[in-house]
Design a protein around this motif. Structure first.
Motif, mmCIF file in Angstrom:
data_model
loop_
_atom_site.group_PDB
_atom_site.id
_atom_site.type_symbol
_atom_site.label_atom_id
_atom_site.label_comp_id
_atom_site.label_asym_id
_atom_site.label_seq_id
_atom_site.Cartn_x
_atom_site.Cartn_y
_atom_site.Cartn_z
ATOM 1 N N LYS A 41 -4.002 -1.806 -2.742
ATOM 2 C CA LYS A 41 -3.165 -2.301 -1.667
ATOM 3 C C LYS A 41 -2.121 -0.896 -1.612
ATOM 4 C CE LYS A 41 -3.755 -7.123 -1.106
ATOM 5 N NZ LYS A 41 -2.926 -8.388 -1.018
ATOM 6 N N PRO A 42 -1.402 -0.826 -0.258
ATOM 7 C CA PRO A 42 -0.437 -0.005 -0.193
ATOM 8 C C PRO A 42 0.897 -0.567 -0.759
ATOM 9 C CG PRO A 42 -0.992 -1.101 1.925
ATOM 10 C CD PRO A 42 -1.926 -1.657 1.100
ATOM 11 N N LEU A 43 1.668 0.052 -1.072
ATOM 12 C CA LEU A 43 2.921 -0.271 -1.370
ATOM 13 C C LEU A 43 3.615 -1.367 -0.260
ATOM 14 C CD1 LEU A 43 4.501 2.964 -2.998
ATOM 15 C CD2 LEU A 43 4.356 0.811 -4.135
ATOM 16 N N GLU A 44 3.794 -2.627 -0.646
ATOM 17 C CA GLU A 44 4.464 -3.531 0.258
ATOM 18 C C GLU A 44 5.904 -3.804 -0.033
ATOM 19 O OE1 GLU A 44 0.671 -6.284 -1.360
ATOM 20 O OE2 GLU A 44 1.497 -7.087 0.289
ATOM 21 N N LEU A 45 6.392 -3.350 1.126
ATOM 22 C CA LEU A 45 7.876 -3.677 1.224
ATOM 23 C C LEU A 45 8.318 -5.214 1.275
ATOM 24 C CD1 LEU A 45 11.045 -2.542 1.303
ATOM 25 C CD2 LEU A 45 10.811 -2.413 3.887
ATOM 26 N N MET A 46 9.046 -5.711 0.203
ATOM 27 C CA MET A 46 9.349 -7.031 0.218
ATOM 28 C C MET A 46 10.777 -7.338 0.852
ATOM 29 S SD MET A 46 8.235 -8.048 -3.713
ATOM 30 C CE MET A 46 8.465 -9.728 -3.377
ATOM 31 N N TYR B 88 -1.434 9.433 -5.050
ATOM 32 C CA TYR B 88 -0.560 10.432 -4.389
ATOM 33 C C TYR B 88 -0.465 9.204 -3.131
ATOM 34 C CZ TYR B 88 -0.807 14.608 -7.002
ATOM 35 O OH TYR B 88 -0.888 15.389 -8.128
ATOM 36 N N PHE B 89 0.749 9.048 -2.589
ATOM 37 C CA PHE B 89 0.895 8.137 -1.473
ATOM 38 C C PHE B 89 1.581 8.908 -0.215
ATOM 39 C CE2 PHE B 89 0.016 3.851 -3.324
ATOM 40 C CZ PHE B 89 0.000 4.242 -4.682
ATOM 41 N N CYS B 90 1.224 8.832 0.963
ATOM 42 C CA CYS B 90 1.866 9.500 1.762
ATOM 43 C C CYS B 90 2.638 8.259 2.666
ATOM 44 C CB CYS B 90 0.702 9.857 2.934
ATOM 45 S SG CYS B 90 -0.375 8.606 4.023
ATOM 46 N N ALA B 91 3.547 8.469 3.268
ATOM 47 C CA ALA B 91 4.324 7.415 4.220
ATOM 48 C C ALA B 91 5.006 8.081 5.248
ATOM 49 C CB ALA B 91 5.402 7.018 3.280
ATOM 50 N N ALA B 92 5.374 7.054 6.251
ATOM 51 C CA ALA B 92 5.882 7.691 7.746
ATOM 52 C C ALA B 92 7.207 6.634 8.047
ATOM 53 C CB ALA B 92 4.866 7.651 8.540
ATOM 54 N N SER B 93 8.116 7.243 8.534
ATOM 55 C CA SER B 93 9.192 6.452 9.240
ATOM 56 C C SER B 93 9.932 7.355 10.229
ATOM 57 C CB SER B 93 10.124 5.802 7.993
ATOM 58 O OG SER B 93 10.949 7.064 7.710
ATOM 59 N N LYS B 94 10.824 6.802 10.875
ATOM 60 C CA LYS B 94 11.676 7.421 11.808
ATOM 61 C C LYS B 94 12.995 7.566 10.821
ATOM 62 C CE LYS B 94 10.476 4.458 15.896
ATOM 63 N NZ LYS B 94 9.688 3.522 14.888
ATOM 64 N N VAL B 95 13.536 8.948 11.193
ATOM 65 C CA VAL B 95 15.021 9.373 10.584
ATOM 66 C C VAL B 95 15.927 8.373 10.845
ATOM 67 C CG1 VAL B 95 16.419 11.080 10.119
ATOM 68 C CG2 VAL B 95 13.886 11.488 10.220
ATOM 69 N N PHE B 96 15.940 7.951 11.886
ATOM 70 C CA PHE B 96 17.363 7.302 12.273
ATOM 71 C C PHE B 96 16.997 5.721 12.574
ATOM 72 C CE2 PHE B 96 19.812 10.743 12.351
ATOM 73 C CZ PHE B 96 19.038 11.765 12.991
ATOM 74 N N GLY B 97 18.105 4.906 12.463
ATOM 75 C CA GLY B 97 17.659 3.556 12.841
ATOM 76 C C GLY B 97 17.503 2.643 11.267
ATOM 77 N N ASN B 98 16.947 1.668 11.553
ATOM 78 C CA ASN B 98 16.709 1.088 10.210
ATOM 79 C C ASN B 98 15.378 1.131 9.942
ATOM 80 O OD1 ASN B 98 19.268 0.009 9.260
ATOM 81 N ND2 ASN B 98 19.462 -1.545 10.718
ATOM 82 N N GLU B 99 14.550 1.693 10.461
ATOM 83 C CA GLU B 99 13.106 1.712 10.172
ATOM 84 C C GLU B 99 12.910 2.050 8.605
ATOM 85 O OE1 GLU B 99 11.616 0.019 13.392
ATOM 86 O OE2 GLU B 99 10.211 1.055 11.897
ATOM 87 N N PHE B 103 3.882 2.879 3.724
ATOM 88 C CA PHE B 103 3.193 3.728 2.962
ATOM 89 C C PHE B 103 1.526 3.624 3.425
ATOM 90 C CE2 PHE B 103 5.710 5.291 -0.322
ATOM 91 C CZ PHE B 103 6.933 4.606 -0.212
ATOM 92 N N GLY B 104 0.933 4.651 2.899
ATOM 93 C CA GLY B 104 -0.519 4.610 2.938
ATOM 94 C C GLY B 104 -1.129 4.159 1.727
ATOM 95 N N THR B 105 -2.484 3.886 1.796
ATOM 96 C CA THR B 105 -3.146 3.033 0.804
ATOM 97 C C THR B 105 -2.950 3.865 -0.809
ATOM 98 O OG1 THR B 105 -5.316 3.505 1.741
ATOM 99 C CG2 THR B 105 -4.148 1.297 2.032
ATOM 100 N N GLY B 106 -2.866 5.025 -0.730
ATOM 101 C CA GLY B 106 -3.091 6.066 -1.932
ATOM 102 C C GLY B 106 -4.226 6.438 -1.985
ATOM 103 N N THR B 107 -4.304 7.582 -2.837
ATOM 104 C CA THR B 107 -5.580 8.640 -3.052
ATOM 105 C C THR B 107 -5.415 8.904 -4.635
ATOM 106 O OG1 THR B 107 -5.703 9.567 -0.790
ATOM 107 C CG2 THR B 107 -6.564 10.746 -2.957
ATOM 108 N N ARG B 108 -6.265 8.531 -5.496
ATOM 109 C CA ARG B 108 -6.502 8.593 -6.870
ATOM 110 C C ARG B 108 -7.254 10.143 -7.108
ATOM 111 N NH1 ARG B 108 -5.546 5.851 -11.211
ATOM 112 N NH2 ARG B 108 -5.307 3.901 -9.936
ATOM 113 N N LEU B 109 -6.332 11.041 -7.317
ATOM 114 C CA LEU B 109 -6.986 12.400 -7.458
ATOM 115 C C LEU B 109 -7.134 12.474 -9.254
ATOM 116 C CD1 LEU B 109 -7.590 15.095 -6.600
ATOM 117 C CD2 LEU B 109 -4.826 15.609 -6.911
ATOM 118 N N THR B 110 -8.330 12.978 -9.433
ATOM 119 C CA THR B 110 -8.814 13.343 -10.731
ATOM 120 C C THR B 110 -9.197 14.847 -10.907
ATOM 121 O OG1 THR B 110 -9.441 11.166 -10.910
ATOM 122 C CG2 THR B 110 -10.422 12.584 -12.796
#
Lengths: 113, 113
Positions: A41-46, B88-99, B103-110
């Motif tokens: 599961k993705p990281l879940e913000l609580m 590895y996890f990617c993530a996204a947000s807005k820079v401003f505000g309270n966003e 996170f994405g669900t992750g990629t297990r790299l071997t």
């Protein structure tokens, strides 16, 4: 690296127990977070605290109760948990809100039996 | 709210080869895209981030590219080494505000020696 420290690192508790997770940040940040990490599961913000005020609660069950007595400390009080609550609980902090690097603690592995 | 999808969920590459992990996001207003690396039993740590005023950013063997029109961004690791093995996890947000970060669900790299 001891910027964000969490205790205990491992916790096993019964469904009727009451326990607490503790987090302390030594980075001078003003925002602190609790995340839940489960398998596949993705990281879940609580919860999010900014300047000691809770600014976000992502529909977390009331059996999880956060407490932020000051900008350096964050607790997660646990009461009557379910086995599906077993997960890695990560504390994090940042300076300011979005767009700033989040620094994670090592996490507390929780097993509910 | 924002929704981040990450692919693939697992990736194995021969040591020395390149690895690419891709993420898509849904909110066109998002403009901050960090990547976190989590080694086994350790905390997630920021490895690189990009803001929407640039299309590519590089730091030694890792690079991130961003296509705002298509709403996707990718992590590129060249000349992979065994120590690159991690989730590895990617993530996204807005820079401003309270966003907050989504996170994405992750990629297990071997990395195969």
């Amino acid at each position: 690296e001891t910027g964000v420290t969490q205790t205990p690192r491992h916790l096993v508790m019964g469904m009727t127990n009451k326990k607490s997770l503790k987090c302390e940040q030594h980075l001078g940040h003003n925002a602190m977070y609790w995340y839940k990490q489960s398998a596949k599961k993705p990281l879940e913000l609580m919860f999010v605290y900014s300047l000691e005020e809770r600014v976000e609660n992502n529909s977390v069950p009331s059996r999880f109760s956060p407490e932020c007595p000051n900008s350096s400390h964050l607790f997660l009080h646990l009461h009557t948990l379910q086995p599906e609550d077993s997960a890695l609980y990560l504390c994090a902090s940042s300076q300011g809100g979005s767009g700033n690097t989040i620094y994670f603690g090592e996490g507390s592995w929780l097993t509910v039996v | 709210g924002e929704n981040v999808e990450q692919h693939p969920s697992t990736l194995s590459v021969q040591e020395g080869d390149s690895a690419v992990i891709k993420c898509t996001y849904s909110d066109s207003a998002s403009n901050y895209f960090p990547w976190y690396k989590q080694e086994l039993g350790k905390r997630p740590q920021l490895i690189i981030d990009i803001r929407s005023n640039v299309g590519e950013k590089k730091d030694q063997r890792i690079a991130v590219t961003l296509n705002k029109t298509a709403k996707h961004f990718s992590l590129h690791i060249t000349e992979t080494q065994p120590e690159d093995s991690a989730v590895y996890f990617c993530a996204a947000s807005k820079v401003f505000g309270n966003e907050k970060l989504t996170f994405g669900t992750g990629t297990r790299l071997t990395i195969i020696p």
